[in-house]
Motif scaffolding. Structure first.
Motif, PDB file in Angstrom:
ATOM      1  N   UNK A   1       0.886  -1.115  -0.206  1.00 46.80           N
ATOM      2  CA  UNK A   1      -0.040  -0.003  -0.337  1.00 46.80           C
ATOM      3  C   UNK A   1       1.106   1.415   0.278  1.00 46.80           C
ATOM      4  N   UNK A   2       0.500   2.103  -0.992  1.00 51.66           N
ATOM      5  CA  UNK A   2       1.688   3.369  -1.179  1.00 51.66           C
ATOM      6  C   UNK A   2       1.426   4.243  -0.156  1.00 51.66           C
ATOM      7  N   UNK A   3       0.414   3.984   0.202  1.00 51.85           N
ATOM      8  CA  UNK A   3      -0.806   5.190   0.805  1.00 51.85           C
ATOM      9  C   UNK A   3       0.040   4.426   2.676  1.00 51.85           C
ATOM     10  N   UNK A   4      -0.614   3.529   3.247  1.00 50.50           N
ATOM     11  CA  UNK A   4       0.467   3.050   4.291  1.00 50.50           C
ATOM     12  C   UNK A   4       1.742   2.717   4.768  1.00 50.50           C
ATOM     13  N   UNK A   5       2.141   2.320   3.410  1.00 49.78           N
ATOM     14  CA  UNK A   5       3.024   1.460   3.588  1.00 49.78           C
ATOM     15  C   UNK A   5       3.410  -0.166   4.398  1.00 49.78           C
ATOM     16  N   UNK A   6       1.866  -0.368   4.051  1.00 52.58           N
ATOM     17  CA  UNK A   6       1.962  -1.692   4.812  1.00 52.58           C
ATOM     18  C   UNK A   6       1.807  -2.877   3.176  1.00 52.58           C
ATOM     19  N   UNK A   7       2.573  -3.960   4.153  1.00 48.24           N
ATOM     20  CA  UNK A   7       2.160  -5.319   2.556  1.00 48.24           C
ATOM     21  C   UNK A   7       0.705  -5.567   2.724  1.00 48.24           C
ATOM     22  N   UNK A   8       0.109  -5.891   1.606  1.00 52.50           N
ATOM     23  CA  UNK A   8      -1.101  -6.541   1.275  1.00 52.50           C
ATOM     24  C   UNK A   8      -0.916  -7.896   1.252  1.00 52.50           C
ATOM     25  N   UNK A   9      -2.034  -8.500   1.391  1.00 56.98           N
ATOM     26  CA  UNK A   9      -1.729 -10.329   0.639  1.00 56.98           C
ATOM     27  C   UNK A   9      -1.964  -9.885  -0.052  1.00 56.98           C
ATOM     28  N   UNK A  10      -1.524 -11.275  -1.412  1.00 61.05           N
ATOM     29  CA  UNK A  10      -1.609 -11.124  -2.343  1.00 61.05           C
ATOM     30  C   UNK A  10      -3.592 -12.176  -2.819  1.00 61.05           C
ATOM     31  N   UNK A  11      -3.370 -11.664  -3.645  1.00 64.59           N
ATOM     32  CA  UNK A  11      -5.183 -12.035  -4.688  1.00 64.59           C
ATOM     33  C   UNK A  11      -4.719 -13.334  -4.798  1.00 64.59           C
ATOM     34  N   UNK A  12      -6.018 -14.108  -4.195  1.00 63.00           N
ATOM     35  CA  UNK A  12      -5.974 -15.385  -4.309  1.00 63.00           C
ATOM     36  C   UNK A  12      -7.445 -16.385  -5.265  1.00 63.00           C
ATOM     37  N   UNK A  13      -7.229 -17.468  -5.583  1.00 60.10           N
ATOM     38  CA  UNK A  13      -8.656 -18.233  -6.589  1.00 60.10           C
ATOM     39  C   UNK A  13      -9.874 -18.013  -5.179  1.00 60.10           C
ATOM     40  N   UNK A  14      -9.750 -17.980  -4.008  1.00 62.60           N
ATOM     41  CA  UNK A  14     -10.504 -17.811  -3.322  1.00 62.60           C
ATOM     42  C   UNK A  14     -11.299 -16.264  -2.911  1.00 62.60           C
ATOM     43  N   UNK A  15     -10.225 -14.990  -3.315  1.00 64.92           N
ATOM     44  CA  UNK A  15     -10.740 -13.911  -3.918  1.00 64.92           C
ATOM     45  C   UNK A  15     -11.460 -13.794  -5.172  1.00 64.92           C
ATOM     46  N   UNK A  16     -11.548 -14.793  -5.687  1.00 68.27           N
ATOM     47  CA  UNK A  16     -12.113 -14.799  -7.361  1.00 68.27           C
ATOM     48  C   UNK A  16     -13.461 -15.310  -6.961  1.00 68.27           C
ATOM     49  N   UNK A  17     -13.576 -16.770  -6.149  1.00 67.71           N
ATOM     50  CA  UNK A  17     -14.193 -17.361  -5.895  1.00 67.71           C
ATOM     51  C   UNK A  17     -15.687 -16.385  -4.993  1.00 67.71           C
TER      52      UNK A  17
ATOM     53  N   UNK B   1      -3.834 -12.766 -12.907  1.00 62.57           N
ATOM     54  CA  UNK B   1      -4.789 -13.138 -13.266  1.00 62.57           C
ATOM     55  C   UNK B   1      -6.729 -13.381 -12.801  1.00 62.57           C
ATOM     56  N   UNK B   2      -6.044 -13.550 -11.495  1.00 60.41           N
ATOM     57  CA  UNK B   2      -6.986 -13.761 -10.560  1.00 60.41           C
ATOM     58  C   UNK B   2      -7.082 -12.267 -10.333  1.00 60.41           C
ATOM     59  N   UNK B   3      -6.735 -11.586  -9.825  1.00 61.35           N
ATOM     60  CA  UNK B   3      -6.862  -9.577 -10.193  1.00 61.35           C
ATOM     61  C   UNK B   3      -7.543  -9.201 -10.892  1.00 61.35           C
ATOM     62  N   UNK B   4      -7.281  -9.539 -12.136  1.00 65.67           N
ATOM     63  CA  UNK B   4      -7.762  -9.646 -12.866  1.00 65.67           C
ATOM     64  C   UNK B   4      -9.954  -9.749 -13.562  1.00 65.67           C
ATOM     65  N   UNK B   5      -9.305 -10.978 -13.037  1.00 63.91           N
ATOM     66  CA  UNK B   5     -10.945 -11.759 -12.879  1.00 63.91           C
ATOM     67  C   UNK B   5     -11.641 -10.933 -11.933  1.00 63.91           C
ATOM     68  N   UNK B   6     -11.317 -10.931 -10.855  1.00 62.59           N
ATOM     69  CA  UNK B   6     -12.254  -9.719  -9.688  1.00 62.59           C
ATOM     70  C   UNK B   6     -12.291  -8.424 -10.130  1.00 62.59           C
ATOM     71  N   UNK B   7     -11.598  -8.300 -10.732  1.00 63.94           N
ATOM     72  CA  UNK B   7     -11.550  -6.165 -10.990  1.00 63.94           C
ATOM     73  C   UNK B   7     -13.018  -6.843 -11.916  1.00 63.94           C
TER      74      UNK B   7
END
Length: 218
Positions: A4-20, A141-147
């Motif tokens: 995250x550019x704003x906070x510098x915190x690390x975000x977890x990756x986008x996964x198959x579970x997110x697509x689901x 590809x997971x992130x693209x599917x989610x968007x």
């Protein structure tokens, strides 16, 4: 990992579970759509609601098949042929039987989403495959599917008179993965709509053209 550019915190990756999750949430709200609304326009798109769902289902399959070959091509996509049902409609290679009605259409969406979920879940993260916005990895590809799911469900919700607000954390992670230069500090869902040309953002006019960056973040 995405940062995250704003906070510098690390975000977890986008996964198959997110697509689901995204697909399940979308199908859940679309089941409440009035049957007579599927022939109307999907929000600001020139497509009607029915063919917008077909387009979204096609996106899922298109992303899934890029990861399918033993050696995915890196210079062009896997050459499935696209066609349009009408000149103003989206090019696609998935079409639902109209006699199956909206319930059948949503089954097509669910089934296609499940294929992308399965491919992301089973493809090693070292694999790379072609996308016009940058050679990508399974997370990309997971992130693209989610968007695609979140913003096209927004289009559909506008056209069908439904309320749709996806989870903020999911929006934050796909923004970090695909739109790393997006403005920081605003509501993640509004920012995602802005990044995909669907809304204004305070201090930032609505975009007339946009593009994500599907290359791996690390």
């Amino acid at each position: 990992m995405s940062r995250s550019v704003e906070t510098g915190s690390v975000l977890s990756p986008v996964t198959a579970d997110d697509v689901d999750l995204a697909v399940r949430l979308a199908v859940g709200i679309l089941r409440d759509a009035p049957p007579a609304g599927w022939g109307g326009k999907a929000g600001s798109l020139e497509w009607d609601c029915w063919e917008t769902v077909e387009h979204l289902a096609g996106d899922f399959l298109f992303y899934a098949v890029q990861l399918g070959p033993q050696s995915p091509p890196l210079d062009t996509h896997v050459p499935f042929a696209l066609r349009q049902k009408r000149p103003e409609g989206p090019p696609n290679f998935i079409f639902a039987e109209h006699d199956a009605g909206p319930a059948g259409l949503l089954q097509v969406l669910e089934a296609s989403g499940a294929l992308l979920v399965a491919m992301v879940r089973t493809t090693p993260q070292r694999v790379r495959a072609y996308h016009a916005s940058g050679v990508s990895d399974p997370e990309g590809f997971a992130a693209m599917g989610v968007v695609e799911t979140l913003v096209h469900t927004h289009d559909l919700a506008e056209g069908l008179g439904l309320a749709w607000t996806p989870p903020s954390d999911l929006c934050s992670r796909v923004l970090a993965r695909l739109f790393p230069e997006a403005p920081q500090g605003a509501d993640p869902w509004l920012t995602l709509l802005w990044a995909t040309g669907r809304a204004e953002l305070p201090g930032h006019p609505r975009l007339t053209t946009w593009r994500w960056d599907s290359t791996p973040r690390s």
